[in-house]
Design a protein around this motif. Structure first.
Motif, PDB file in Angstrom:
ATOM      1  N   ALA A 251       0.828  -1.204   0.000  1.00  0.00           N
ATOM      2  CA  ALA A 251       0.000   0.000   0.000  1.00  0.00           C
ATOM      3  C   ALA A 251       0.862   1.254   0.000  1.00  0.00           C
ATOM      4  CB  ALA A 251      -0.932  -0.007   1.208  1.00  0.00           C
ATOM      5  N   LEU A 252       1.916   1.284   0.828  1.00  0.00           N
ATOM      6  CA  LEU A 252       2.812   2.438   0.854  1.00  0.00           C
ATOM      7  C   LEU A 252       3.467   2.665  -0.508  1.00  0.00           C
ATOM      8  CD1 LEU A 252       4.567   2.086   4.327  1.00  0.00           C
ATOM      9  CD2 LEU A 252       3.055   3.928   3.592  1.00  0.00           C
ATOM     10  N   LEU A 253       3.763   1.576  -1.204  1.00  0.00           N
ATOM     11  CA  LEU A 253       4.423   1.688  -2.495  1.00  0.00           C
ATOM     12  C   LEU A 253       3.489   2.179  -3.590  1.00  0.00           C
ATOM     13  CD1 LEU A 253       6.626  -1.534  -2.346  1.00  0.00           C
ATOM     14  CD2 LEU A 253       7.385   0.832  -2.146  1.00  0.00           C
ATOM     15  N   ASN A 254       2.221   2.379  -3.274  1.00  0.00           N
ATOM     16  CA  ASN A 254       1.307   3.022  -4.214  1.00  0.00           C
ATOM     17  C   ASN A 254       1.429   4.541  -4.163  1.00  0.00           C
ATOM     18  OD1 ASN A 254      -0.124   1.083  -5.776  1.00  0.00           O
ATOM     19  ND2 ASN A 254      -1.198   0.425  -3.940  1.00  0.00           N
ATOM     20  N   ALA A 255       2.255   5.064  -3.258  1.00  0.00           N
ATOM     21  CA  ALA A 255       2.566   6.492  -3.242  1.00  0.00           C
ATOM     22  C   ALA A 255       3.707   6.773  -4.215  1.00  0.00           C
ATOM     23  CB  ALA A 255       2.944   6.942  -1.831  1.00  0.00           C
ATOM     24  N   ASP A 256       3.853   8.021  -4.600  1.00  0.00           N
ATOM     25  CA  ASP A 256       4.954   8.425  -5.481  1.00  0.00           C
ATOM     26  C   ASP A 256       6.181   8.862  -4.691  1.00  0.00           C
ATOM     27  OD1 ASP A 256       3.616   8.321  -8.189  1.00  0.00           O
ATOM     28  OD2 ASP A 256       2.275   9.724  -7.173  1.00  0.00           O
ATOM     29  N   LEU A 257       5.952   9.386  -3.489  1.00  0.00           N
ATOM     30  CA  LEU A 257       7.028   9.894  -2.642  1.00  0.00           C
ATOM     31  C   LEU A 257       6.724   9.495  -1.204  1.00  0.00           C
ATOM     32  CD1 LEU A 257       9.566  11.775  -2.293  1.00  0.00           C
ATOM     33  CD2 LEU A 257       7.961  13.657  -1.961  1.00  0.00           C
ATOM     34  N   ILE A 258       7.704   8.908  -0.513  1.00  0.00           N
ATOM     35  CA  ILE A 258       7.532   8.481   0.873  1.00  0.00           C
ATOM     36  C   ILE A 258       8.593   9.181   1.706  1.00  0.00           C
ATOM     37  CG2 ILE A 258       7.408   6.520   2.463  1.00  0.00           C
ATOM     38  CD1 ILE A 258       6.809   4.731   0.077  1.00  0.00           C
ATOM     39  N   GLY A 259       8.147   9.898   2.753  1.00  0.00           N
ATOM     40  CA  GLY A 259       9.060  10.678   3.568  1.00  0.00           C
ATOM     41  C   GLY A 259       9.264  10.085   4.947  1.00  0.00           C
ATOM     42  N   GLY A 294       7.584  -1.080 -12.462  1.00  0.00           N
ATOM     43  CA  GLY A 294       7.794  -0.049 -13.465  1.00  0.00           C
ATOM     44  C   GLY A 294       7.625   1.362 -12.960  1.00  0.00           C
ATOM     45  N   ARG A 295       7.005   1.528 -11.792  1.00  0.00           N
ATOM     46  CA  ARG A 295       6.863   2.861 -11.191  1.00  0.00           C
ATOM     47  C   ARG A 295       8.072   3.148 -10.315  1.00  0.00           C
ATOM     48  NH1 ARG A 295       3.487   2.659  -7.421  1.00  0.00           N
ATOM     49  NH2 ARG A 295       3.447   4.914  -7.127  1.00  0.00           N
ATOM     50  N   ILE A 296       8.471   4.416 -10.260  1.00  0.00           N
ATOM     51  CA  ILE A 296       9.593   4.831  -9.432  1.00  0.00           C
ATOM     52  C   ILE A 296       9.056   5.551  -8.198  1.00  0.00           C
ATOM     53  CG2 ILE A 296      11.693   6.205  -9.297  1.00  0.00           C
ATOM     54  CD1 ILE A 296      11.918   3.774 -11.105  1.00  0.00           C
ATOM     55  N   ILE A 297       9.386   5.037  -7.018  1.00  0.00           N
ATOM     56  CA  ILE A 297       8.997   5.666  -5.757  1.00  0.00           C
ATOM     57  C   ILE A 297      10.232   6.326  -5.168  1.00  0.00           C
ATOM     58  CG2 ILE A 297       8.141   5.283  -3.412  1.00  0.00           C
ATOM     59  CD1 ILE A 297       7.275   2.780  -6.082  1.00  0.00           C
ATOM     60  N   VAL A 298      10.121   7.599  -4.829  1.00  0.00           N
ATOM     61  CA  VAL A 298      11.247   8.370  -4.296  1.00  0.00           C
ATOM     62  C   VAL A 298      11.137   8.426  -2.777  1.00  0.00           C
ATOM     63  CG1 VAL A 298      12.391  10.623  -4.266  1.00  0.00           C
ATOM     64  CG2 VAL A 298      11.447   9.722  -6.406  1.00  0.00           C
ATOM     65  N   ILE A 299      12.278   8.300  -2.091  1.00  0.00           N
ATOM     66  CA  ILE A 299      12.336   8.363  -0.632  1.00  0.00           C
ATOM     67  C   ILE A 299      12.862   9.735  -0.223  1.00  0.00           C
ATOM     68  CG2 ILE A 299      13.219   7.279   1.457  1.00  0.00           C
ATOM     69  CD1 ILE A 299      11.352   5.519  -0.242  1.00  0.00           C
ATOM     70  N   LYS A 300      12.163  10.385   0.705  1.00  0.00           N
ATOM     71  CA  LYS A 300      12.470  11.748   1.123  1.00  0.00           C
ATOM     72  C   LYS A 300      12.752  11.784   2.622  1.00  0.00           C
ATOM     73  CE  LYS A 300      12.301  16.351   1.153  1.00  0.00           C
ATOM     74  NZ  LYS A 300      13.353  17.188   0.559  1.00  0.00           N
ATOM     75  N   LEU A 301      13.661  12.680   3.046  1.00  0.00           N
ATOM     76  CA  LEU A 301      14.017  12.803   4.459  1.00  0.00           C
ATOM     77  C   LEU A 301      13.755  14.216   4.967  1.00  0.00           C
ATOM     78  CD1 LEU A 301      17.477  10.984   4.321  1.00  0.00           C
ATOM     79  CD2 LEU A 301      15.241   9.963   4.711  1.00  0.00           C
ATOM     80  N   SER A 302      13.749  14.366   6.303  1.00  0.00           N
ATOM     81  CA  SER A 302      13.752  15.625   7.071  1.00  0.00           C
ATOM     82  C   SER A 302      12.367  16.167   7.387  1.00  0.00           C
ATOM     83  CB  SER A 302      14.591  16.717   6.395  1.00  0.00           C
ATOM     84  OG  SER A 302      13.794  17.616   5.680  1.00  0.00           O
ATOM     85  N   ILE A 303      12.351  17.123   8.329  1.00  0.00           N
ATOM     86  CA  ILE A 303      11.170  17.848   8.787  1.00  0.00           C
ATOM     87  C   ILE A 303      11.693  19.116   9.453  1.00  0.00           C
ATOM     88  CG2 ILE A 303      11.029  16.803  11.082  1.00  0.00           C
ATOM     89  CD1 ILE A 303       8.016  16.699  10.808  1.00  0.00           C
ATOM     90  N   GLY A 304      10.832  20.063   9.783  1.00  0.00           N
ATOM     91  CA  GLY A 304      11.288  21.301  10.409  1.00  0.00           C
ATOM     92  C   GLY A 304      10.275  21.841  11.395  1.00  0.00           C
ATOM     93  N   ILE A 305      10.645  22.918  12.095  1.00  0.00           N
ATOM     94  CA  ILE A 305       9.763  23.531  13.083  1.00  0.00           C
ATOM     95  C   ILE A 305       9.146  24.796  12.516  1.00  0.00           C
ATOM     96  CG2 ILE A 305      11.066  22.613  15.029  1.00  0.00           C
ATOM     97  CD1 ILE A 305      12.267  25.408  15.384  1.00  0.00           C
TER      98      ILE A 305
END
Length: 660
Positions: A251-259, A294-305
């Motif tokens: 299910a998570l891999l149905n997203a395009d970007l996962i942070g 065939g889909r590319i899922i990108v992994i994203k990091l970080s958060i802020g205040i």
């Protein structure tokens, strides 16, 4: 397995549709939409350049989806009218600060209070018109199974590195899982009420909505969808204990970007995808990418205040009052500060035991050192929370009895809601801030402390400080929280090691002012440039980047239920014509066959090829017209052991470095 290889997926599509080259204008509108190619009624291709999504005026909105809306709701008992205000503590509220002024932000989520069925329609209309919010109304019994049940009993412990199941007590409850899926579907249905799938972006938040992406992707194959997890992601050894581990990952891999908060959490997720689903990932041009059908899922990091909120608290009229009150109350004392939720993972009791050890080991601090521990209200109730609260108060009373006297208490527990402007006054005056959670997500308390120590004109005026005074801060953080790697000047500790914690706190208190200033300046530069606005802007920029190739690929929807996924191929892809291949094979007298070992011959999560694969390879190798090569990145010893039953088979190990 289909999940590891796409070799059988093309059979789900007719051979003619893949072998016959087509242009978008040749396709009917319904079919071309299914394939991800948007056409007008007359067959002309529409301009769907996603790279212009956030700068183009045709972009409509960002839909932010979370368990709770960033609103406080209250019903007046006398008039019966509803009153709604923004929740200033919500991290979702300031996300719009990172977006352009012409970008609309729309929220989908639940209210923190029950609304009678007869009032739900009016409340929904009111929230949409005044707050750009669409509420999801979950029946109370279903909500209890969803939130108190699956989220808190199963997911929360699991994501904080605790096995949520044990033979003699808590077991996996399939009815709670069904409730969790049902609620995710309700959220997805609400999103479909307000989304324009061709233009809008969807940003889903946290572990409450792990499977919503499947329902949204099923409704709109090329939806632009990002997900951010606000808690740790456990190692594969822990995660694999979850019976529905496959369903959640898919299910998570149905997203395009996962942070994720940190690279460690992202690494754990990628490891789970590799070991459970057999997927591979790569890091390229600053992006961590994972391919899934065939889909590319990108992994994203970080958060802020939220820097603006903190500056507002520092300029609040009550801030000055509280600063003066604290200065008078703790005059001549060294003030250290802790701010934590009442939670079994926050390590408050371990912090107090560290203070107790410090006062025993360094008697000179007795009568001089004071810990103010602000305990935020618990986000949930239960036996564990009650026991943690009782333990905190017992240890605090023990310390105050042993080391306190009539005018002095070394530990002060503030077990109540503390407004941000009051917290800011403690942040601004504390010589040291301690966060020693045994497991946590990002935890932005150290960031808030450092920003408040930087202060501003109001703080300087209240404390009678000159125009440009040196700014100092000292931070002691657990090595098990997400912000630890970003605070290179902090003193890191293992919260379970009480002696080491006491020594670290002693080091922080006695640190020379010049060193505190250098560490503070380094921290503040990073925090001020990576605030919540930066996080929102960078996340949505990367989501735009992840979705830019949507319309250039053909896609097919495959799978039932939570096994649903989109199978994506380049428009130039052509299915192999089996009859043509067999005919060519029979006509030739010299054939070279190159087979990829991993995923094709040997699944990456297994060690050896199956007996059926060995038989096929031996049949191919027995033909004198064939030269069969196995290509692999594995070492020569491992590769030889895998295929020692095959005769006349050629091997290329370590990507061709060793050839046999």
């Amino acid at each position: 397995m289909v999940e590891r290889s796409g070799s059988n997926l093309s059979d789900l599509v007719s051979e003619d549709s893949l072998n016959s080259p087509r242009t978008p204008g040749d396709l009917p509108q319904t079919l071309s939409t299914l394939l991800g190619i948007m056409t007008d009624v007359d067959g002309k291709v529409r301009d769907n350049d996603d790279s212009k999504a956030f700068s183009s005026e045709q972009h409509q909105k960002i839909i932010i989806v979370a368990n709770f809306l960033p609103l406080n709701a209250q019903k007046d008992k006398m008039s019966g009218k509803w009153c709604f205000t923004y929740d200033e503590d919500s991290i979702l509220l300031p996300l719009k600060d990172g977006l352009s002024s012409n970008t609309e932000v729309f929220y989908v989520g639940s209210l923190k209070i029950d609304v009678d069925v007869s009032e739900q329609e009016n409340v929904s209309l009111q929230l949409q018109e005044k707050f750009n919010c669409l509420p999801t109304f979950i029946p109370s019994d279903l909500q209890k199974q969803f939130y108190d049940g699956f989220c808190k009993r199963h997911l929360w412990p699991l994501f904080h590195y605790m096995l949520p199941f044990n033979p003699g007590g808590n077991r996996f409850d399939n009815s709670l899982w069904k409730a969790y899926v049902s609620v995710n579907k309700i959220f997805a249905d609400k999103v479909t009420e307000v989304i324009n799938p061709e233009l809008d972006y969807v940003w889903v938040h946290d572990y409450h909505l792990l499977v919503i992406a499947t329902f949204l992707r099923k409704r709109y194959n090329w939806i632009k969808l990002g997900f951010f997890l606000h808690s740790p992601f456990p190692s594969s050894e822990i995660y694999r204990a979850l019976p529905v581990r496959d369903e959640i990952l898919k299910a998570l891999l149905n997203a395009d970007l996962i942070g994720f908060h940190t690279f460690d959490y992202a690494r754990h997720f990628l490891s789970c995808c590799s070991q459970i689903l057999g997927l591979k990932y790569e890091s390229k041009r600053g992006y961590i990418k994972l391919e899934y059908f065939g889909r590319i899922i990108v992994i994203k990091l970080s958060i802020g205040i939220d820097m603006c909120r903190l500056q507002s608290a520092l300029n609040h009229p009550s801030f000055t009052f509280h600063v003066r009150e604290i200065c008078e109350k703790f005059k001549g004392k060294k003030l250290i500060l802790g701010v934590d939720d009442m939670d079994i993972f926050k390590g408050i009791s371990l912090k107090l035991m560290g203070i107790e050890q410090l006062l025993q080991q360094y008697p000179e601090f007795q009568g001089e050192l004071i810990l103010v521990q602000i305990v935020n209200p618990a986000r949930s109730t239960g036996k564990d929370v009650d026991e943690a609260r009782n333990e905190v108060h017992v240890i605090a009373n023990r310390i105050n009895t042993s080391f306190g006297f009539p005018d002095y208490k070394p530990v002060i527990i503030m077990d109540r809601h503390v407004p941000m402007y009051e917290k800011a006054s403690y942040y601004a005056l504390a010589e040291c801030c301690i966060v020693n959670a045994v497991r946590d997500g990002m935890n932005l308390v150290p960031y808030e402390y450092i920003v408040c120590r930087e202060g501003g004109p109001n703080r300087d005026k209240t404390l009678h400080i000159g125009s440009d005074p040196p700014r100092t801060s000292a931070v002691v953080v657990s090595e098990f929280i997400g912000c630890s790697p970003s605070l290179s000047g902090a003193i890191r500790v293992n919260p379970w090691d009480i002696n080491a914690f006491a020594n670290a706190l002693n080091l922080a208190i006695r640190m020379p002012s010049g060193e505190k200033q250098l560490r503070h300046e380094k921290h503040y530069r990073y925090i001020s440039s990576h605030d919540v606005a930066y996080w929102a802007k960078s996340f949505l920029h990367d989501l735009e980047h992840s979705c830019k190739d949507h319309q250039s690929k053909n896609c097919w929807a495959i799978g039932l239920g939570l096994n649903f996924r989109v199978f994506s191929l380049s428009p130039t892809f052509r299915k192999l014509n089996k009859s043509h291949a067999v005919s060519s094979y029979k006509r030739t007298n010299c054939r070279a066959l190159f087979l990829d070992c991993d995923d094709i011959v040997v699944p990456s999560i297994d060690n050896t090829p199956s007996p059926e694969i060995i038989d096929v390879l031996n049949n191919l190798c027995s033909d004198p017209k064939n030269i069969v090569f196995i290509l692999s990145g594995r070492g020569k010893t491992t590769l030889s052991e895998c295929f020692d039953q095959c005769q006349n088979l050629c091997l290329a190990g370590e990507h061709g470095y060793f050839i046999k």
